[in-house]
Enzyme design. Structure first.
Site, short mmCIF file in Angstrom:
data_model
loop_
_atom_site.label_atom_id
_atom_site.label_comp_id
_atom_site.label_asym_id
_atom_site.label_seq_id
_atom_site.Cartn_x
_atom_site.Cartn_y
_atom_site.Cartn_z
N PRO A 16 -56.92 46.64 -4.62
CA PRO A 16 -56.30 46.08 -3.40
C PRO A 16 -55.95 44.62 -3.63
O PRO A 16 -56.80 43.84 -4.06
CB PRO A 16 -57.40 46.25 -2.35
CG PRO A 16 -58.68 46.34 -3.13
CD PRO A 16 -58.34 46.94 -4.45
N MET A 17 -54.69 44.25 -3.34
CA MET A 17 -54.24 42.88 -3.56
C MET A 17 -53.41 42.42 -2.37
O MET A 17 -52.38 43.02 -2.06
CB MET A 17 -53.43 42.78 -4.86
CG MET A 17 -54.26 43.02 -6.11
SD MET A 17 -53.28 43.03 -7.64
CE MET A 17 -52.58 44.70 -7.57
N GLN A 69 -58.73 49.60 2.31
CA GLN A 69 -59.80 48.61 2.20
C GLN A 69 -59.96 47.86 3.51
O GLN A 69 -59.00 47.29 4.03
CB GLN A 69 -59.56 47.60 1.08
CG GLN A 69 -60.81 46.71 0.91
CD GLN A 69 -60.69 45.67 -0.17
OE1 GLN A 69 -59.91 44.74 -0.06
NE2 GLN A 69 -61.48 45.83 -1.23
N CYS A 99 -63.86 39.47 -1.64
CA CYS A 99 -62.80 38.48 -1.45
C CYS A 99 -63.39 37.11 -1.15
O CYS A 99 -64.24 36.98 -0.25
CB CYS A 99 -61.87 38.90 -0.32
SG CYS A 99 -60.51 37.75 -0.04
N LYS A 138 -66.36 47.57 -2.75
CA LYS A 138 -65.88 46.71 -3.84
C LYS A 138 -66.63 45.39 -3.72
O LYS A 138 -66.63 44.77 -2.66
CB LYS A 138 -64.37 46.48 -3.76
CG LYS A 138 -63.81 45.70 -4.96
CD LYS A 138 -62.29 45.65 -4.92
CE LYS A 138 -61.73 45.05 -6.21
NZ LYS A 138 -62.00 43.62 -6.37
N HIS A 170 -66.15 43.79 -9.44
CA HIS A 170 -65.41 42.71 -10.09
C HIS A 170 -66.43 41.91 -10.89
O HIS A 170 -67.34 41.31 -10.33
CB HIS A 170 -64.73 41.84 -9.04
CG HIS A 170 -63.80 40.81 -9.62
ND1 HIS A 170 -62.69 40.36 -8.95
CD2 HIS A 170 -63.81 40.15 -10.80
CE1 HIS A 170 -62.06 39.47 -9.71
NE2 HIS A 170 -62.74 39.32 -10.82
N GLY A 212 -59.83 41.12 -15.00
CA GLY A 212 -59.33 40.72 -16.30
C GLY A 212 -58.89 41.86 -17.21
O GLY A 212 -58.65 41.64 -18.40
N GLY A 233 -55.88 45.21 -11.57
CA GLY A 233 -55.17 44.49 -10.52
C GLY A 233 -53.84 43.95 -10.96
O GLY A 233 -52.83 44.66 -10.99
N ARG A 234 -53.79 42.68 -11.34
CA ARG A 234 -52.52 42.00 -11.57
C ARG A 234 -51.66 42.65 -12.65
O ARG A 234 -50.43 42.69 -12.54
CB ARG A 234 -52.77 40.53 -11.89
CG ARG A 234 -53.13 39.71 -10.65
CD ARG A 234 -53.62 38.33 -11.02
NE ARG A 234 -54.94 38.36 -11.62
CZ ARG A 234 -55.53 37.32 -12.18
NH1 ARG A 234 -54.89 36.17 -12.28
NH2 ARG A 234 -56.75 37.42 -12.68
#
Length: 331
Positions: A16-17, A69, A99, A138, A170, A212, A233-234
């Site tokens: 989730p971003m 989320q 977060c 998460k 994470h 990462g 993620g990214r």
């Protein structure tokens, strides 16, 4: 969706971003992978209970399996939000305990919940009483001056005792004092070995690692080491073809797949429908900019979309003209 099917999809997931994994992004990603579990942006429980539910929760059934989320720290409010979300058809409800933003801290949810595992246990217990779909968490490995080797196993023990059996971890601390949310994604060191140790301590839990991870090779390595899932993620957002086009074959054993060009053509009816409902092209194509990253013509593709997608009347023809920058060089 049956619980075991969602768990199978959690072998690989897209994190989730905020501002990125909206419904248009998820539709694109689903065209690229049939199996990868997709997550919404975080939505706060108060917003769902009191706000525009269709805007916050509406999604295309083609996105499934998709998980919502939630952000919050009030058990009753989270339970009500989870109940509402289940009615919209989500396959999973995930509680955000990772977060690090100031806004999240001020609401006493997100990473700051790593300091309150008993409260998290109460929250997930209430949510599980309210819904039939899986409730997951998460989290980070700790925050600020906490010792992750003490905090993380205690957190997992208390929250899993309440009934949660799937966690995405994470593998960084969150520094709530002194680092921005952006810095929290890069500066705290990664501790993958600690996540691996948690799998040894809690073999009955489904544990996924996040943070990462930028390639499918890296994802496969974690799965081979014994973790149950990998959350990316990214990299999945900026280079989606590298992650998602081969994911079904390499992670899920499903050899059927598509090319990036085929995905573009499959997006055109979706784009036309979005425009017919009053949407704008750029709301969709902003998620498509990285589709050809690393390939000849990628710069022309990005530039054409960036320069033309926001013009009045922009539609599928703009996307096809952008694609021509790639196909000309591939011929």
């Amino acid at each position: 969706m049956p619980n075991n099917a969602v768990t199978a999809s959690a072998r690989l997931s897209v994190a989730p971003m905020m501002d990125w994994t909206d419904r248009h992004c998820r539709y694109l990603h689903r065209l690229m992978s049939r199996h990868t579990l997709l997550y919404t942006e975080m939505v706060t429980a108060p917003a769902i209970v009191h706000g525009d539910r269709d805007r916050l929760l509406g999604f295309n059934v083609a996105e499934q399996p998709v998980a919502l989320q939630l952000g919050g720290s009030d058990p009753a409010q989270l339970a009500e939000a989870a109940r509402i979300a289940e009615g919209y058809g989500y396959a999973e409800i995930n509680l955000n305990c990772g977060c690090p933003s100031d806004r999240v801290q001020s609401g006493s949810f997100g990473a700051i919940l790593m300091e309150s595992p008993a409260l998290v246990a109460n929250c997930v217990a209430a949510m599980m009483d309210a819904v039939r779909v899986p409730v997951t968490v998460k989290c980070r490995i700790g925050v600020d001056d906490q010792d992750p080797h003490v905090v993380l196993p205690d957190f997992l023990a208390q929250v899993s005792a309440a009934g949660v059996d799937r966690f995405s971890i994470h593998a960084r601390k969150a520094w709530l004092q002194g680092l921005s949310p952006k810095e929290n994604r890069d500066i705290p060191p990664l501790d993958y070995d600690l996540v691996m140790q948690m799998k040894g301590l809690f073999p009955h839990l489904h544990l996924a690692v996040n943070g990462g991870i930028a390639t499918l090779d890296a994802a496969e390595a974690f799965l081979e080491r014994g973790l149950d899932g990998v959350m990316i993620g990214r990299a999945a957002y900026h280079t989606p073809a590298d992650i998602l086009l081969d994911a079904d074959a390499r992670i899920f054993g499903d050899p059927t797949g598509r090319t990036a060009e085929e995905v573009v053509h499959l997006m055109l009816p979706y784009i036309a429908d979005h425009l017919a409902q009053g949407g704008r092209l750029g709301q969709v194509t902003r998620h498509m900019l990285g589709l050809f990253q690393g390939r000849p013509g990628a710069r022309g593709w990005r530039r054409h979309l960036s320069e033309n997608a926001h013009a009045d009347g922009a539609g599928p023809a703009v996307v096809l003209a952008a694609l021509d920058h790639v196909t000309r060089l591939a011929a």
